[in-house]
Design a protein around this motif. Sequence first.
Motif, PDB file in Angstrom:
ATOM      1  N   LEU A 167      12.189   8.259  -1.627  1.00  0.00           N
ATOM      2  CA  LEU A 167      11.483   6.975  -1.537  1.00  0.00           C
ATOM      3  C   LEU A 167      12.476   5.815  -1.593  1.00  0.00           C
ATOM      4  O   LEU A 167      12.326   4.809  -0.870  1.00  0.00           O
ATOM      5  N   LEU A 168      13.503   5.944  -2.449  1.00  0.00           N
ATOM      6  CA  LEU A 168      14.537   4.904  -2.501  1.00  0.00           C
ATOM      7  C   LEU A 168      15.295   4.825  -1.178  1.00  0.00           C
ATOM      8  O   LEU A 168      15.675   3.729  -0.725  1.00  0.00           O
ATOM      9  N   SER A 169      15.545   5.995  -0.560  1.00  0.00           N
ATOM     10  CA  SER A 169      16.240   5.982   0.743  1.00  0.00           C
ATOM     11  C   SER A 169      15.416   5.250   1.785  1.00  0.00           C
ATOM     12  O   SER A 169      15.952   4.455   2.582  1.00  0.00           O
ATOM     13  N   VAL A 170      14.096   5.497   1.792  1.00  0.00           N
ATOM     14  CA  VAL A 170      13.223   4.791   2.735  1.00  0.00           C
ATOM     15  C   VAL A 170      13.239   3.300   2.450  1.00  0.00           C
ATOM     16  O   VAL A 170      13.305   2.460   3.374  1.00  0.00           O
ATOM     17  N   ALA A 171      13.215   2.933   1.181  1.00  0.00           N
ATOM     18  CA  ALA A 171      13.231   1.512   0.811  1.00  0.00           C
ATOM     19  C   ALA A 171      14.538   0.847   1.235  1.00  0.00           C
ATOM     20  O   ALA A 171      14.558  -0.339   1.619  1.00  0.00           O
ATOM     21  N   SER A 172      15.647   1.606   1.169  1.00  0.00           N
ATOM     22  CA  SER A 172      16.931   1.020   1.582  1.00  0.00           C
ATOM     23  C   SER A 172      17.012   0.865   3.094  1.00  0.00           C
ATOM     24  O   SER A 172      17.668  -0.061   3.598  1.00  0.00           O
ATOM     25  N   MET A 173      16.338   1.749   3.824  1.00  0.00           N
ATOM     26  CA  MET A 173      16.406   1.680   5.279  1.00  0.00           C
ATOM     27  C   MET A 173      15.483   0.620   5.851  1.00  0.00           C
ATOM     28  O   MET A 173      15.785   0.026   6.908  1.00  0.00           O
ATOM     29  N   VAL A 223       0.836  -1.215   0.000  1.00  0.00           N
ATOM     30  CA  VAL A 223       0.000   0.000   0.000  1.00  0.00           C
ATOM     31  C   VAL A 223       0.863   1.254   0.000  1.00  0.00           C
ATOM     32  O   VAL A 223       0.621   2.198  -0.764  1.00  0.00           O
ATOM     33  N   PHE A 224       1.909   1.245   0.849  1.00  0.00           N
ATOM     34  CA  PHE A 224       2.757   2.417   0.951  1.00  0.00           C
ATOM     35  C   PHE A 224       3.446   2.725  -0.367  1.00  0.00           C
ATOM     36  O   PHE A 224       3.403   3.873  -0.863  1.00  0.00           O
ATOM     37  N   TYR A 225       4.096   1.724  -0.947  1.00  0.00           N
ATOM     38  CA  TYR A 225       4.856   1.981  -2.165  1.00  0.00           C
ATOM     39  C   TYR A 225       3.937   2.232  -3.372  1.00  0.00           C
ATOM     40  O   TYR A 225       4.265   3.037  -4.265  1.00  0.00           O
ATOM     41  N   THR A 226       2.805   1.557  -3.388  1.00  0.00           N
ATOM     42  CA  THR A 226       1.865   1.828  -4.482  1.00  0.00           C
ATOM     43  C   THR A 226       1.350   3.264  -4.405  1.00  0.00           C
ATOM     44  O   THR A 226       1.291   3.991  -5.422  1.00  0.00           O
ATOM     45  N   PHE A 227       0.996   3.694  -3.222  1.00  0.00           N
ATOM     46  CA  PHE A 227       0.507   5.046  -3.047  1.00  0.00           C
ATOM     47  C   PHE A 227       1.585   6.071  -3.375  1.00  0.00           C
ATOM     48  O   PHE A 227       1.332   7.097  -4.024  1.00  0.00           O
ATOM     49  N   SER A 228       2.815   5.804  -2.928  1.00  0.00           N
ATOM     50  CA  SER A 228       3.921   6.740  -3.180  1.00  0.00           C
ATOM     51  C   SER A 228       4.222   6.848  -4.671  1.00  0.00           C
ATOM     52  O   SER A 228       4.407   7.945  -5.216  1.00  0.00           O
ATOM     53  N   ILE A 229       4.294   5.681  -5.351  1.00  0.00           N
ATOM     54  CA  ILE A 229       4.577   5.702  -6.794  1.00  0.00           C
ATOM     55  C   ILE A 229       3.445   6.398  -7.557  1.00  0.00           C
ATOM     56  O   ILE A 229       3.677   7.110  -8.546  1.00  0.00           O
ATOM     57  N   ARG A 268       8.448   6.105   6.759  1.00  0.00           N
ATOM     58  CA  ARG A 268       7.435   6.098   5.708  1.00  0.00           C
ATOM     59  C   ARG A 268       6.431   7.242   5.900  1.00  0.00           C
ATOM     60  O   ARG A 268       6.020   7.893   4.942  1.00  0.00           O
ATOM     61  N   PHE A 269       6.069   7.469   7.167  1.00  0.00           N
ATOM     62  CA  PHE A 269       5.103   8.542   7.441  1.00  0.00           C
ATOM     63  C   PHE A 269       5.683   9.903   7.034  1.00  0.00           C
ATOM     64  O   PHE A 269       5.008  10.710   6.390  1.00  0.00           O
ATOM     65  N   THR A 270       6.936  10.156   7.409  1.00  0.00           N
ATOM     66  CA  THR A 270       7.543  11.441   7.060  1.00  0.00           C
ATOM     67  C   THR A 270       7.734  11.566   5.549  1.00  0.00           C
ATOM     68  O   THR A 270       7.585  12.652   4.977  1.00  0.00           O
ATOM     69  N   ALA A 271       8.079  10.454   4.890  1.00  0.00           N
ATOM     70  CA  ALA A 271       8.243  10.504   3.433  1.00  0.00           C
ATOM     71  C   ALA A 271       6.925  10.827   2.746  1.00  0.00           C
ATOM     72  O   ALA A 271       6.869  11.646   1.806  1.00  0.00           O
TER      73      ALA A 271
END
Length: 473
Positions: free
Chosen positions: A40-46, A5-11, A190-193
């Motif tokens: 978004l990539l930074s969040v995904a890496s963390m 949900v998070f990544y779909t919404f962000s993309i 994720r919330f801050t992103a």
Amino acid sequence: MGDAVFYTFSITIIAVSAAVILAYREFQWMAYVALFSLLLLSVASMDGNLAYLLGGGDFVVWVVPFLLLSSTTAIGFIIVSARIELHHPLARFKPGFKLLALISACFPASCVFWLGNISLAFMWLPVNLLFFLMLVSQALPPMTWSVRDPLQRRLTRFFPLGFAGIAIAIQVVHYTGEGLSQARMNELNRFTALLYAMSSLAAVVWQIVANTREKLKAERQVLEAERNEAQLQLALSQARSDYQDALTAASQHRSRLATVSHDLKQPVIALRHAVDQMQRAGQSDDAGKLSRAIDYIASLSHAYVGDDSADTHSNDAELEPGDSTSGEAEAVDVQTFAQMLEQMFSGQAEEQGVRLRVVCAKGSVLVEPLPMMRVMTNLVSNALAHAQAKRIVVGFRRRGAKMVFQVHDDGAGIDSNTLETVLEPGVKGMDSDGQGLGLGIVSELCRSASADFRLLSREGKGTSAYVSLPMID
């Protein structure tokens, strides 16, 4: 499920923002889409999702997040420097943000030197500090934008500061307290992103729409100005056309007057010979009256067309006192004017069935005889030709130091609207079939002679004309 949900919404946010920017052709705002994509990539890496996609490994788990965060920081400083408007006082900080962007870019480039030599945990501290400074500085560019909407102006300045404050607060809680679990940190990241994405990209789209609205308004104003200019050009073209038509009409009038003047030469010469014969036969009184009339006709011909080519004066014809064509004011007995007017128009009035009466007080006036005779004859002639009157009174009456020449008729009169313009050359009364010159000539001659001319009329009641002339005691 939460990750999807998070990544779909962000993309989706990134895609929609990019589509809006491309649709409005405001390509300079794509930098913010790139910045959020890196974030978004930074969040995904963390949170480990990037390591999962790339297959894991120490480099992907530990080094890639550092490289992405430092690169995001460098791109963020570049955007701040680029989006601060030059005309604003904050533009003086642009070189400083370029320097911070260069410093941030040195961290991912220097990894070849510190890998295995410097602790990665030590390198995270300056990168985090620069990252939080970049987040705070994102509030500066909106302060320089031309934002008319007060709500939009407040939100575009508040969101970057709010987002940076939340991110800093999370880090302070994590490092000064007992520390947050990795799962909790992932959720907060994720919330801050998402908060940053929704605030910054919404502000960008809002600004794009506002700029487009201003451009459309400016284009409408330009089109309106061009339309007004086109209307002015059309009016100017019409005025030039009317002017050329007026010149053509004036030329035709001059040509006709010149023809009439030429045709009058021989009859005037013949009349002068007849006057000479009457004088030799002892009919001096009648000859004098005819001579004055002939002089008046010849002078009118000269006055209208400037015909100096022929001398219609006979050397034997003498002007009586008070006759002049020299243009100088003279003392003239008003009875002379009255007698001439009665002689000139009594026959025409009798033929038309009009009762013409001429009354005259005693006295002399200081006038130019020829122009004033033209005034009087035009007024009487106009009354006979166009008033449709049964009775016309022509008179000279004393009014204090003035002698007032008056022409009264009981004809159809002139309506108030026509009366306002009938004194202009070429303007005719409603029932006139003339050239519209008579009253215009009278008005111009009176103006030149500083004589007060008034025209009063009531529709169906008749018309009265008054010309005030200076008296001589």
